[in-house]
Motif scaffolding. Structure first.
Motif, PDB file in Angstrom:
ATOM      1  N   GLU A  67     -24.744 -22.793  54.697  1.00  0.00           N
ATOM      2  CA  GLU A  67     -25.204 -22.836  53.509  1.00  0.00           C
ATOM      3  C   GLU A  67     -24.969 -24.095  52.529  1.00  0.00           C
ATOM      4  OE1 GLU A  67     -24.164 -19.025  51.720  1.00  0.00           O
ATOM      5  OE2 GLU A  67     -25.660 -17.917  53.146  1.00  0.00           O
ATOM      6  N   PRO A  68     -25.309 -25.170  52.848  1.00  0.00           N
ATOM      7  CA  PRO A  68     -24.926 -26.379  52.071  1.00  0.00           C
ATOM      8  C   PRO A  68     -25.272 -26.330  50.616  1.00  0.00           C
ATOM      9  CG  PRO A  68     -26.083 -27.125  54.130  1.00  0.00           C
ATOM     10  CD  PRO A  68     -26.255 -25.428  54.031  1.00  0.00           C
ATOM     11  N   LEU A  69     -25.960 -25.547  50.111  1.00  0.00           N
ATOM     12  CA  LEU A  69     -26.160 -25.131  48.693  1.00  0.00           C
ATOM     13  C   LEU A  69     -25.204 -24.671  48.142  1.00  0.00           C
ATOM     14  CD1 LEU A  69     -30.153 -25.866  48.656  1.00  0.00           C
ATOM     15  CD2 LEU A  69     -28.303 -27.429  48.371  1.00  0.00           C
ATOM     16  N   ASN A  70     -24.112 -23.682  48.836  1.00  0.00           N
ATOM     17  CA  ASN A  70     -23.456 -22.785  48.303  1.00  0.00           C
ATOM     18  C   ASN A  70     -22.240 -23.292  47.258  1.00  0.00           C
ATOM     19  OD1 ASN A  70     -21.506 -20.486  47.897  1.00  0.00           O
ATOM     20  ND2 ASN A  70     -22.563 -19.615  49.701  1.00  0.00           N
ATOM     21  N   ALA A  71     -22.574 -22.922  46.046  1.00  0.00           N
ATOM     22  CA  ALA A  71     -21.718 -23.747  45.064  1.00  0.00           C
ATOM     23  C   ALA A  71     -20.474 -23.115  45.188  1.00  0.00           C
ATOM     24  CB  ALA A  71     -22.293 -23.674  43.559  1.00  0.00           C
ATOM     25  N   ARG A  72     -20.156 -21.643  45.404  1.00  0.00           N
ATOM     26  CA  ARG A  72     -18.983 -20.852  45.391  1.00  0.00           C
ATOM     27  C   ARG A  72     -18.151 -21.464  46.431  1.00  0.00           C
ATOM     28  NH1 ARG A  72     -22.805 -16.756  44.333  1.00  0.00           N
ATOM     29  NH2 ARG A  72     -22.386 -15.712  42.123  1.00  0.00           N
ATOM     30  N   ALA A  73     -18.607 -21.746  47.578  1.00  0.00           N
ATOM     31  CA  ALA A  73     -18.111 -22.330  48.729  1.00  0.00           C
ATOM     32  C   ALA A  73     -17.468 -23.735  48.217  1.00  0.00           C
ATOM     33  CB  ALA A  73     -18.812 -22.306  50.128  1.00  0.00           C
ATOM     34  N   ALA A  74     -18.173 -24.529  47.772  1.00  0.00           N
ATOM     35  CA  ALA A  74     -17.842 -25.836  47.547  1.00  0.00           C
ATOM     36  C   ALA A  74     -16.801 -25.910  46.430  1.00  0.00           C
ATOM     37  CB  ALA A  74     -19.077 -26.599  47.003  1.00  0.00           C
ATOM     38  N   ALA A  75     -16.962 -24.783  45.516  1.00  0.00           N
ATOM     39  CA  ALA A  75     -15.906 -24.997  44.548  1.00  0.00           C
ATOM     40  C   ALA A  75     -14.597 -24.583  45.085  1.00  0.00           C
ATOM     41  CB  ALA A  75     -16.355 -24.080  43.335  1.00  0.00           C
ATOM     42  N   ALA A  76     -14.620 -23.565  45.908  1.00  0.00           N
ATOM     43  CA  ALA A  76     -13.242 -23.108  46.615  1.00  0.00           C
ATOM     44  C   ALA A  76     -12.744 -24.131  47.378  1.00  0.00           C
ATOM     45  CB  ALA A  76     -13.755 -21.722  47.368  1.00  0.00           C
ATOM     46  N   THR A  77     -13.619 -24.848  48.187  1.00  0.00           N
ATOM     47  CA  THR A  77     -13.023 -26.163  49.076  1.00  0.00           C
ATOM     48  C   THR A  77     -12.334 -26.892  48.045  1.00  0.00           C
ATOM     49  OG1 THR A  77     -14.919 -25.545  50.569  1.00  0.00           O
ATOM     50  CG2 THR A  77     -13.792 -27.895  50.594  1.00  0.00           C
ATOM     51  N   ALA A  78     -13.034 -27.385  46.688  1.00  0.00           N
ATOM     52  CA  ALA A  78     -12.553 -28.383  45.877  1.00  0.00           C
ATOM     53  C   ALA A  78     -11.128 -27.804  45.317  1.00  0.00           C
ATOM     54  CB  ALA A  78     -13.512 -28.421  44.784  1.00  0.00           C
ATOM     55  N   ARG A  79     -10.932 -26.578  45.094  1.00  0.00           N
ATOM     56  CA  ARG A  79      -9.776 -25.858  44.655  1.00  0.00           C
ATOM     57  C   ARG A  79      -8.608 -26.147  45.646  1.00  0.00           C
ATOM     58  NH1 ARG A  79     -13.360 -21.786  42.661  1.00  0.00           N
ATOM     59  NH2 ARG A  79     -12.683 -20.491  44.398  1.00  0.00           N
ATOM     60  N   SER A 105     -24.813 -20.582  40.115  1.00  0.00           N
ATOM     61  CA  SER A 105     -25.471 -19.157  39.388  1.00  0.00           C
ATOM     62  C   SER A 105     -24.221 -18.611  39.054  1.00  0.00           C
ATOM     63  CB  SER A 105     -25.991 -18.298  40.687  1.00  0.00           C
ATOM     64  OG  SER A 105     -25.010 -18.012  41.419  1.00  0.00           O
ATOM     65  N   ASP A 106     -23.057 -19.155  38.925  1.00  0.00           N
ATOM     66  CA  ASP A 106     -21.819 -18.439  38.391  1.00  0.00           C
ATOM     67  C   ASP A 106     -20.875 -19.540  37.597  1.00  0.00           C
ATOM     68  OD1 ASP A 106     -19.182 -18.784  40.594  1.00  0.00           O
ATOM     69  OD2 ASP A 106     -21.090 -19.580  41.115  1.00  0.00           O
ATOM     70  N   ASN A 107     -20.646 -19.158  36.554  1.00  0.00           N
ATOM     71  CA  ASN A 107     -19.985 -20.155  35.489  1.00  0.00           C
ATOM     72  C   ASN A 107     -18.534 -20.579  36.196  1.00  0.00           C
ATOM     73  OD1 ASN A 107     -21.733 -20.130  33.568  1.00  0.00           O
ATOM     74  ND2 ASN A 107     -21.109 -18.205  32.410  1.00  0.00           N
ATOM     75  N   ALA A 108     -17.829 -19.374  36.772  1.00  0.00           N
ATOM     76  CA  ALA A 108     -16.662 -19.544  37.126  1.00  0.00           C
ATOM     77  C   ALA A 108     -16.436 -21.076  38.267  1.00  0.00           C
ATOM     78  CB  ALA A 108     -16.213 -18.536  37.904  1.00  0.00           C
ATOM     79  N   SER A 109     -17.419 -20.939  39.150  1.00  0.00           N
ATOM     80  CA  SER A 109     -17.650 -22.242  40.119  1.00  0.00           C
ATOM     81  C   SER A 109     -17.747 -23.484  39.507  1.00  0.00           C
ATOM     82  CB  SER A 109     -18.708 -22.163  40.919  1.00  0.00           C
ATOM     83  OG  SER A 109     -18.378 -20.961  41.761  1.00  0.00           O
ATOM     84  N   LEU A 110     -18.640 -23.411  38.391  1.00  0.00           N
ATOM     85  CA  LEU A 110     -18.903 -24.791  37.571  1.00  0.00           C
ATOM     86  C   LEU A 110     -17.605 -24.995  36.675  1.00  0.00           C
ATOM     87  CD1 LEU A 110     -21.034 -26.851  36.571  1.00  0.00           C
ATOM     88  CD2 LEU A 110     -21.909 -25.327  35.200  1.00  0.00           C
ATOM     89  N   GLU A 111     -17.084 -23.862  36.043  1.00  0.00           N
ATOM     90  CA  GLU A 111     -15.923 -24.667  35.227  1.00  0.00           C
ATOM     91  C   GLU A 111     -14.863 -24.912  36.145  1.00  0.00           C
ATOM     92  OE1 GLU A 111     -15.134 -20.601  33.303  1.00  0.00           O
ATOM     93  OE2 GLU A 111     -16.706 -20.829  31.821  1.00  0.00           O
ATOM     94  N   SER A 112     -14.450 -24.446  37.258  1.00  0.00           N
ATOM     95  CA  SER A 112     -13.340 -24.846  38.149  1.00  0.00           C
ATOM     96  C   SER A 112     -13.674 -26.119  38.568  1.00  0.00           C
ATOM     97  CB  SER A 112     -13.167 -24.018  39.452  1.00  0.00           C
ATOM     98  OG  SER A 112     -14.090 -24.000  40.221  1.00  0.00           O
ATOM     99  N   ALA A 113     -14.819 -26.637  38.779  1.00  0.00           N
ATOM    100  CA  ALA A 113     -15.273 -27.807  39.180  1.00  0.00           C
ATOM    101  C   ALA A 113     -15.085 -28.992  38.187  1.00  0.00           C
ATOM    102  CB  ALA A 113     -16.680 -28.057  39.838  1.00  0.00           C
ATOM    103  N   LEU A 114     -15.721 -28.493  37.033  1.00  0.00           N
ATOM    104  CA  LEU A 114     -15.307 -29.467  35.689  1.00  0.00           C
ATOM    105  C   LEU A 114     -13.734 -29.423  35.452  1.00  0.00           C
ATOM    106  CD1 LEU A 114     -18.020 -27.919  33.453  1.00  0.00           C
ATOM    107  CD2 LEU A 114     -18.221 -30.076  34.451  1.00  0.00           C
ATOM    108  N   ASP A 115     -12.910 -28.760  35.541  1.00  0.00           N
ATOM    109  CA  ASP A 115     -11.530 -28.646  35.453  1.00  0.00           C
ATOM    110  C   ASP A 115     -11.171 -29.604  36.284  1.00  0.00           C
ATOM    111  OD1 ASP A 115      -9.123 -27.684  33.849  1.00  0.00           O
ATOM    112  OD2 ASP A 115      -8.771 -27.114  36.449  1.00  0.00           O
ATOM    113  N   ILE A 116     -11.405 -29.739  37.682  1.00  0.00           N
ATOM    114  CA  ILE A 116     -10.911 -30.715  38.440  1.00  0.00           C
ATOM    115  C   ILE A 116     -11.314 -32.227  38.101  1.00  0.00           C
ATOM    116  CG2 ILE A 116     -11.116 -31.333  41.056  1.00  0.00           C
ATOM    117  CD1 ILE A 116     -11.058 -28.457  41.971  1.00  0.00           C
ATOM    118  N   LEU A 117     -12.700 -32.220  37.522  1.00  0.00           N
ATOM    119  CA  LEU A 117     -13.005 -33.475  37.323  1.00  0.00           C
ATOM    120  C   LEU A 117     -12.445 -33.910  36.115  1.00  0.00           C
ATOM    121  CD1 LEU A 117     -16.735 -32.982  38.389  1.00  0.00           C
ATOM    122  CD2 LEU A 117     -15.089 -34.454  39.356  1.00  0.00           C
ATOM    123  N   GLY A 118     -12.025 -33.160  35.142  1.00  0.00           N
ATOM    124  CA  GLY A 118     -11.269 -33.089  33.827  1.00  0.00           C
ATOM    125  C   GLY A 118     -12.342 -33.900  33.120  1.00  0.00           C
TER     126      GLY A 118
END
Length: 394
Positions: A67-79, A105-118
């Motif tokens: 699922e290349p479009l899975n944001a939750r998986a991408a966010a976990a990988t980034a963390r 579709s979930d704010n948690a993934s987006l917020e963790s990504a934004l935190d990493i990007l600063g």
């Protein structure tokens, strides 16, 4: 119980701070379907919580391939890359999460990504990849194609963008070009479900039905309910692929009612806006749903005391084999606007799987598919209705 229902219980357990229970439910699904992407993601998130980063990455690599479009998986990988001080890769993954708009579709993934990007969300530029996905979701595949090609000129290794391009071409019925893009996708993400569905359709259109069905079957190892395939193929006016019935697996012990209540009572609500009445509220013109005083006939309350949804109520009637009332409720569901197609399909297929109700169930499924503009799938259901023992006996 459907595997996706069990996974929804697992996600809810995570939200409630019970990761051990979440992974127990995920492992229940994995035991039956080792390549189930959603279950593998739950297991990866639990491994992340436990600090088992290698194990988490192993599952995440599979999920992002499927699922290349899975944001939750991408966010976990980034963390995880951030925890390993691999800032460059962490930021690459975080940017990908942000660019999966509108798929996030979930704010948690987006917020963790934004935190990493600063950065704040307002500071992010709108990239061609974002525009491509927005136009594809909005029903403008031609514009989506142009933006996707522009994005790939800048980042040719982005599989998520290439998948968007392939789907735009598929919607435009430019099947040869779609096939080319799917082939490139499989070189990097050979488990990609959406690419497999598109390529299976291309093969079937060329008369290579056996190859198409085989490819679709391999996608079914990852998505055994064919949720992605049903959603994608429903966009087509006609197709030749045959989707199997929605599978059911044993209910995990941890979500089985302890007091003899029916399974549906613990099933997450499909659509909270469509609630079925309790027994006390049932209309009286056709008489009560079950005889008064029959303690086994009373529907169990949901864990929070809420009434069943309309779909839950129908499933409960099917469990009771109360076919007269089930038919009435199912006909209402078939005509109801706004219910998720996948959930209604699954419910009607479950009803049709009961021999005593097979002909009526398949007929209703055909009616629903016609109403939702899927004539090929409707024709298959009508044929099964005609061939069912109930219809033959009549």
């Amino acid at each position: 119980m459907r595997p996706s229902e069990i996974i929804e219980h697992a996600r809810q357990a995570f939200r409630e701070g019970a990761p051990d229970r979440a992974v127990e439910l995920a492992e229940h699904v994995i035991a039956r379907y080792p390549r189930h992407a959603s279950a593998r993601l739950v297991r990866a998130l639990k491994a992340e919580v436990d600090g088992e980063l290698d194990q988490a990455l192993e599952d995440l690599r599979f999920v992002t391939s499927a699922e290349p479009l899975n944001a939750r998986a991408a966010a976990a990988t980034a963390r995880i890359f951030k925890l390993r001080d691999d800032d460059a890769r962490a930021q690459d993954e975080a940017r990908r999460v942000v660019e999966l708009v509108p798929d996030v579709s979930d704010n948690a993934s987006l917020e963790s990504a934004l935190d990493i990007l600063g950065v704040d969300a307002d500071a992010l530029p709108m990239t061609p990849g974002v525009f491509a996905r927005i136009h594809l979701r909005s029903g403008w595949p031609g514009t989506a194609e142009r933006y996707a090609r522009r994005a790939l000129d800048e980042e040719p290794d982005r599989i998520d963008i290439r998948l968007t391009l392939a789907e735009a071409l598929w919607q435009l019925n430019r099947l040869s070009q779609c096939e080319e893009q799917c082939t490139i996708i499989f070189d990097r993400a050979n488990d990609c479900v959406r690419a497999a569905v598109m390529l299976a359709h291309v093969l079937a259109e060329r008369g290579r039905m056996a190859e198409g069905q085989d490819l679709l079957g391999r996608a079914g190892e990852i998505d055994p309910e064919y949720l992605e395939a049903r959603q994608m193929l429903a966009q087509l006016e006609i197709h030749r692929l045959v989707l199997p019935d929605v599978p059911q697996i044993d209910v995990p012990t941890s979500i089985r009612p302890s007091d003899g209540a029916p399974e549906a009572a613990t099933t997450p609500s499909t659509s909270p806006d469509h609630q079925a009445p309790t027994v006390a509220e049932q209309p009286s013109d056709d008489g009560p749903a079950m005889p008064e005083g029959d303690s086994e006939a009373e529907p169990a309350a949901a864990p929070d005391g809420a009434a069943f949804t309309q779909i839950d109520w129908a499933r409960e009637l099917i469990r009771r084999e109360d076919w007269r009332e089930a038919e009435r409720v199912l006909r209402e569901i078939v005509e109801e606007e706004g219910l998720p197609e996948v959930d209604v399909d699954a419910l009607l297929e479950e009803a049709a799987g009961r021999p005593a109700f097979a002909a009526t169930g398949w007929q209703l499924l055909g009616d629903f598919r016609m109403r939702t503009h899927r004539p090929q799938a409707a024709a298959e259901a009508y044929l099964r209705a005609a061939d069912s023992p109930e219809a033959t006996d009549a």
